[in-house]
Motif scaffolding. Structure first.
Motif, PDB file in Angstrom:
ATOM      1  N   ASN A  42      -2.098  -3.549   0.863  1.00 20.92           N
ATOM      2  CA  ASN A  42      -3.729  -3.148   0.829  1.00 20.92           C
ATOM      3  C   ASN A  42      -4.392  -4.363   0.175  1.00 20.92           C
ATOM      4  N   ASN A  88      -2.661  -7.730   7.726  1.00 20.56           N
ATOM      5  CA  ASN A  88      -1.399  -7.286   7.709  1.00 20.56           C
ATOM      6  C   ASN A  88      -0.475  -7.885   8.952  1.00 20.56           C
ATOM      7  N   ASP A 116       0.672  -1.213  -0.009  1.00 17.60           N
ATOM      8  CA  ASP A 116       0.019   0.053   0.093  1.00 17.60           C
ATOM      9  C   ASP A 116       0.846   1.220  -0.121  1.00 17.60           C
ATOM     10  N   ASN A 120      -2.626  -3.505  -8.192  1.00 15.14           N
ATOM     11  CA  ASN A 120      -3.482  -2.593  -7.192  1.00 15.14           C
ATOM     12  C   ASN A 120      -3.015  -1.319  -7.283  1.00 15.14           C
ATOM     13  N   GLN A 175      -7.915  -5.063   7.405  1.00 14.47           N
ATOM     14  CA  GLN A 175      -6.781  -4.964   6.967  1.00 14.47           C
ATOM     15  C   GLN A 175      -5.507  -4.834   7.862  1.00 14.47           C
ATOM     16  N   THR A 212      -9.857   4.077  -4.346  1.00 17.36           N
ATOM     17  CA  THR A 212     -10.147   4.021  -2.842  1.00 17.36           C
ATOM     18  C   THR A 212     -10.441   5.474  -2.382  1.00 17.36           C
ATOM     19  N   SER A 240      -2.406   7.350   9.750  1.00 15.54           N
ATOM     20  CA  SER A 240      -2.071   5.924   9.231  1.00 15.54           C
ATOM     21  C   SER A 240      -0.456   5.595   9.739  1.00 15.54           C
ATOM     22  N   GLN A 275      -3.847   2.322  -6.603  1.00 22.67           N
ATOM     23  CA  GLN A 275      -4.751   3.178  -6.011  1.00 22.67           C
ATOM     24  C   GLN A 275      -4.822   4.408  -6.766  1.00 22.67           C
ATOM     25  N   PHE A 325      -0.504   4.249   2.118  1.00 22.27           N
ATOM     26  CA  PHE A 325      -0.907   4.243   3.363  1.00 22.27           C
ATOM     27  C   PHE A 325      -0.157   5.082   4.335  1.00 22.27           C
TER      28      PHE A 325
END
Length: 302
Positions: free
Chosen positions: A166, A204, A141, A219, A200, A244, A150, A221, A144
């Motif tokens: 992610n 993780n 991700d 992926n 999520q 997202t 975050s 985003q 993030f």
């Protein structure tokens, strides 16, 4: 590894009856570029409307892919969990290792993904390239750590940003996942009541050091973080786009990545019914050339 077909899973909670077009659009984007036979697993609760069920079923028949509907229900204890700004359907994916225990691989997809000129067979090959067959394959991700909250979350979990994935696209190997993830979630929330991305974060923490990392294009985003929503239109080609954040195509946004979303909406009957009226801006000259102010229009109540 040769499979008779590729198994993909999506989850839907649709209390307003307006989210299922995303499921159909995601599947359309997958089907249009797939060179593989597919078996779609749709996890849903009692909010699945007859119209939505018919649309998904008709789509799978049209493209000659198999569909299995999986009615799911959360326990009374799990139903009280605060999923923050996320749909309760985000919890349903945690049921997949138990529900599809007989499969060697299932690819989980969020319903706000677009396979933009990507053949899912390419994704499967990337997952199968893992010589160790890790229980989870995912993409880092890369957005993030863009906020202070975050970063605090990563510190709480004890996971560096470069090792946080992610969960909107996952390659899951059910036979290599021994835990009941729904049961694990209860204990996780007890330990980390401040967690924002509970499912999520759980994934993780549970699979730290047990992840096969996939290329970022699987992926990609698309949101307002770091201005990615306004990248050049061709920068989104041949990627799996993940819308997202709060800016989603049916909410009335119109930016470069939204054009790619609309390419795949033709299988949603009367798609215009599900578009939220955007805030319309009139740019008018004021005081001197080049300056402007933004005037929102009045929008009719439905």
């Amino acid at each position: 590894m040769t499979r008779a077909c590729t198994h993909i899973a999506l989850a839907l909670h649709d209390h307003k009856g307006t989210y299922w077009p995303y499921v159909v659009t995601t599947l359309t984007s997958v089907f249009l570029h797939s060179s593989s036979a597919l078996h779609v697993h749709l996890l849903h609760d009692d909010t699945l409307s007859p119209e939505a069920c018919a649309a998904v079923s008709q789509l799978c028949r049209k493209y000659q892919h198999r569909l299995t509907l999986h009615p799911v229900e959360l326990s009374s204890a799990m139903a009280t969990i605060d999923t923050r700004q996320f749909s309760v359907a985000s919890l349903y994916r945690l049921m997949l290792p138990q529900l599809l225990r007989h499969l060697d691989l299932v690819i989980y997809l969020d319903a706000d993904l677009i396979f933009n000129l990507v053949d899912i067979a390419e994704l499967v090959r990337a997952i199968d390239s893992d010589p160790h067959q890790h229980p989870v394959s995912a993409v880092v991700d890369d957005l993030f750590s863009g906020s202070a909250s975050s970063r605090r979350e990563l510190q709480m979990l004890g996971i560096p940003a470069s090792q946080y994935f992610n969960s909107g696209l996952l390659g899951l190997r059910p036979q290599r996942i021994d835990l009941d993830l729904m049961e694990s979630l209860k204990h996780f929330i007890e330990r980390h009541p401040e967690a924002e991305h509970i499912d999520q974060d759980l994934l993780n923490q549970t699979f730290a050091q047990k992840v096969h990392w996939l290329p970022a294009k699987f992926n990609h985003q698309v949101n307002l973080t770091r201005g990615r929503y306004f990248d050049a239109i061709d920068s989104f080609n041949q990627k799996i786009l993940h819308y997202t954040g709060k800016a989603k195509p049916l909410s009335g946004t119109f930016a470069p990545p939204d054009i790619h979303f609309w390419r795949y909406t033709h299988e949603v009957p009367h798609i215009h019914r599900y578009i939220q009226a955007p805030m319309r801006y009139l740019q008018q000259m004021h005081e001197r050339p080049g300056s402007a102010y933004l005037i929102p229009t009045r929008e009719r109540k439905p």
